[in-house]
Design a protein around this motif. Structure first.
Motif, mmCIF file in Angstrom:
data_model
loop_
_atom_site.group_PDB
_atom_site.id
_atom_site.type_symbol
_atom_site.label_atom_id
_atom_site.label_comp_id
_atom_site.label_asym_id
_atom_site.label_seq_id
_atom_site.Cartn_x
_atom_site.Cartn_y
_atom_site.Cartn_z
ATOM 1 N N GLU A 158 -5.682 -0.764 3.341
ATOM 2 C CA GLU A 158 -5.617 -0.005 3.824
ATOM 3 C C GLU A 158 -6.682 1.141 4.411
ATOM 4 O O GLU A 158 -7.303 1.983 5.312
ATOM 5 C CB GLU A 158 -4.142 0.884 4.288
ATOM 6 C CG GLU A 158 -4.069 1.948 4.571
ATOM 7 C CD GLU A 158 -2.587 2.576 4.631
ATOM 8 O OE1 GLU A 158 -2.619 3.628 4.824
ATOM 9 O OE2 GLU A 158 -1.563 1.849 4.081
ATOM 10 N N TRP A 159 -6.969 1.933 2.468
ATOM 11 C CA TRP A 159 -8.134 2.698 1.823
ATOM 12 C C TRP A 159 -8.596 1.760 1.943
ATOM 13 O O TRP A 159 -10.025 2.709 1.735
ATOM 14 C CB TRP A 159 -6.960 3.167 1.472
ATOM 15 C CG TRP A 159 -6.399 3.957 1.263
ATOM 16 C CD1 TRP A 159 -4.858 3.272 1.085
ATOM 17 C CD2 TRP A 159 -5.647 4.901 2.488
ATOM 18 N NE1 TRP A 159 -3.928 4.037 1.158
ATOM 19 C CE2 TRP A 159 -3.921 5.357 2.425
ATOM 20 C CE3 TRP A 159 -5.959 5.657 3.238
ATOM 21 C CZ2 TRP A 159 -3.306 6.125 2.763
ATOM 22 C CZ3 TRP A 159 -5.515 7.064 4.203
ATOM 23 C CH2 TRP A 159 -3.866 6.798 3.963
ATOM 24 N N SER B 279 -7.498 6.451 -1.449
ATOM 25 C CA SER B 279 -7.441 7.042 -0.675
ATOM 26 C C SER B 279 -7.935 8.834 -1.560
ATOM 27 O O SER B 279 -8.444 8.242 -2.051
ATOM 28 C CB SER B 279 -5.743 7.548 -0.120
ATOM 29 O OG SER B 279 -4.987 8.094 -0.602
ATOM 30 N N ASP B 280 -8.391 9.358 0.019
ATOM 31 C CA ASP B 280 -8.683 10.541 -0.455
ATOM 32 C C ASP B 280 -7.424 11.361 -1.550
ATOM 33 O O ASP B 280 -7.971 11.743 -3.060
ATOM 34 C CB ASP B 280 -8.725 11.758 0.453
ATOM 35 C CG ASP B 280 -10.190 11.524 0.800
ATOM 36 O OD1 ASP B 280 -11.264 10.627 0.425
ATOM 37 O OD2 ASP B 280 -10.020 12.042 2.159
ATOM 38 N N LYS B 281 -5.879 10.963 -1.690
ATOM 39 C CA LYS B 281 -4.724 11.708 -2.134
ATOM 40 C C LYS B 281 -5.391 10.772 -3.683
ATOM 41 O O LYS B 281 -4.360 11.640 -4.764
ATOM 42 C CB LYS B 281 -4.053 10.644 -1.412
ATOM 43 C CG LYS B 281 -2.649 12.424 -2.211
ATOM 44 C CD LYS B 281 -1.399 12.027 -0.777
ATOM 45 C CE LYS B 281 -0.093 12.617 -1.410
ATOM 46 N NZ LYS B 281 0.587 12.361 -0.675
ATOM 47 N N ASN C 126 1.029 -1.273 -0.182
ATOM 48 C CA ASN C 126 -0.314 0.588 0.387
ATOM 49 C C ASN C 126 0.374 1.101 -0.311
ATOM 50 O O ASN C 126 1.366 1.149 0.608
ATOM 51 C CB ASN C 126 -0.957 -0.216 0.962
ATOM 52 C CG ASN C 126 -2.210 -1.103 1.471
ATOM 53 O OD1 ASN C 126 -2.094 -1.805 0.234
ATOM 54 N ND2 ASN C 126 -1.747 -1.319 2.869
ATOM 55 N N ASP D 81 -4.259 1.490 -1.961
ATOM 56 C CA ASP D 81 -4.097 -0.298 -1.681
ATOM 57 C C ASP D 81 -3.462 -1.253 -2.429
ATOM 58 O O ASP D 81 -3.902 -1.154 -3.553
ATOM 59 C CB ASP D 81 -5.242 -0.889 -0.890
ATOM 60 C CG ASP D 81 -6.364 -0.191 -0.136
ATOM 61 O OD1 ASP D 81 -5.184 0.740 0.941
ATOM 62 O OD2 ASP D 81 -7.269 -0.566 0.170
ATOM 63 N N ASP E 191 0.465 5.982 -0.496
ATOM 64 C CA ASP E 191 -0.718 7.186 -0.004
ATOM 65 C C ASP E 191 -1.733 7.226 -0.833
ATOM 66 O O ASP E 191 -2.642 7.334 -0.544
ATOM 67 C CB ASP E 191 0.058 8.266 0.330
ATOM 68 C CG ASP E 191 1.550 8.530 1.358
ATOM 69 O OD1 ASP E 191 1.093 7.899 2.384
ATOM 70 O OD2 ASP E 191 1.955 9.141 1.035
#
Length: 410
Positions: free
Chosen positions: A190-191, A195-197, A178, A183, A180
């Motif tokens: 993790e997300w 993720s939002d990023k 994973n 996944d 930033d």
């Protein structure tokens, strides 16, 4: 046009019939292969570009500079080019790790651009779908640039615009851990997808006209990319879960969804994704220890590649790992064609990144794929679409989406 045999009948007939003798390539198949535009969507060969003693213009067959792709092998195998990869191993995710990944990605990009500058009569950068046939017709090899693992963007996602200006046209979000943005298929989530990023990066890729690549990402990432991306996506080097269940492969339902949304799956030839190689937990522990001996997968230095490869070969032999064959590779290819249709399939064999099977050792063997597809009853047009047309269509559509967004903004 459909192939001459139905998918099920085709699979059964090929399972029962012997392969072509020594996979000999007929005159007809060789002529077709040389005539059509051939691209592979995942060439990890840039990992050799900075290595002492390696020369893309020469045949490289001796470790530590032995590679599956170089100009003589491309000529012998009729490979016109493809996506040349900026690969960055996943380090940690501290600010220091992010800066190291940023620098590693930019160094690899510079190395690709240096290759282009050093050999302008042999290789040319492709920026649009129309560039590929033009470059091929000029007698040169096609270089699209892709990113595998977006970790070089963690410190500063706005760098994607710079990568685009310097030639990047495909973006893979994640590798075997994973990061930033998303996944990985190889680690616990993790997300729960992006993720939002990561969602912001998807939007930026669409804005720039960069094709999104789901290979290595989790199933949840696939589902979210399908929902979020304004342009079709690709899976640049992925196999069929129905043939060999593996986290890195994709199930039939998602293959159909990909096709329904105009995407393309390009089939990987890495052996452990094709078959059960017999990699027991004991083998995995020994392999993990071997990586740790060299500072971890992401920190393996080019100076240690030859020694690492030698020791890994000894480890594989000790544990009796099974090697995948061209028949195993074709089991995935034929299944995926049956599920997705030939308009949504291509080839991304993961050359110089672990790909290659017995009978398809390097790119000089690529005419065997064309020969087998002809034997299977696929038409010349379908075969050329799988070799390049389908991928180029997605590149064209991604850039059209970006152009439409610019027009709307105006």
């Amino acid at each position: 046009m459909k192939p001459l045999l139905s998918g099920l009948a085709l699979a059964l007939s090929l399972a029962c019939a012997p392969a072509l003798a020594d996979d000999a390539v007929s005159t007809e198949a060789r002529a077709l292969h040389e005539r059509i535009l051939t691209l592979d969507s995942h060439l990890d060969t840039p990992s050799f570009f900075g290595r002492d003693g390696w020369d893309i213009l020469q045949r490289n067959d001796t470790p530590p500079t032995a590679s599956q792709v170089d100009l003589p092998k491309m000529i012998e195998g009729g490979l016109d080019g493809g996506l040349w990869v900026i690969y960055t191993g996943q380090r940690g995710r501290t600010p220091e790790d992010d800066r190291a990944a940023r620098d590693a990605g930019l160094v690899r990009l510079v190395e690709i651009r240096e290759l282009l500058a050093a050999h302008p009569d042999t290789f040319e950068l492709a920026l649009t779908a129309d560039d590929a046939p033009r470059i091929r017709d000029a007698g040169k090899r096609v270089v699209y640039i892709s990113i595998e693992n977006a970790s070089p963007l963690s410190a500063d996602p706005s760098l994607l615009a710079l990568y685009h200006r310097l030639g990047v046209r495909v973006l893979g979000l994640v590798h075997t851990s994973n990061n930033d943005f998303a996944d990985s298929a190889s680690t616990p989530p993790e997300w729960n997808g992006l993720s939002d990023k990561g969602r912001a990066l998807v939007a930026e890729a669409n804005r720039l006209g960069i094709v999104l690549d789901q290979s290595h990402a989790s199933d949840a990432v696939f589902d979210q990319l399908i929902a979020l991306s304004k342009a079709p996506i690709i899976l640049s080097h992925t196999g069929a879960d129905a043939i060999h269940e593996h986290p890195r492969n994709i199930d039939d339902a998602r293959i159909r969804t990909l096709a329904e949304h105009g995407g393309v799956i390009l089939v990987n030839s890495l052996g452990s994704y094709l078959i059960d190689t017999g990699a027991t937990p004991a083998y995995q522990n020994d392999l993990r220890a071997l990586y740790e001996r060299f500072g971890g997968r992401a920190n393996l230095s080019e100076a240690n590649y030859a020694e690492f490869d030698r020791l890994r070969g000894e480890l594989d032999a000790k544990h009796g790992l099974k090697k995948a064959t061209l028949d195993d590779y074709f089991a995935h290819i034929l299944h995926i064609i049956e599920v997705a249709g030939p308009e949504h399939v291509g080839f991304g064999a993961d050359w110089d990144g672990g790909g290659g099977v017995v009978g398809l050792e390097d790119v000089s063997d690529l005419p065997k794929i064309t020969a087998r597809l002809l034997e299977a009853g696929y038409t010349d047009a379908q075969i050329e679409a799988m070799w390049s047309g389908n991928l180029l269509r997605v590149i064209r559509e991604a850039q059209a989406v970006a152009e439409q967004d610019v027009a709307k903004a105006r």
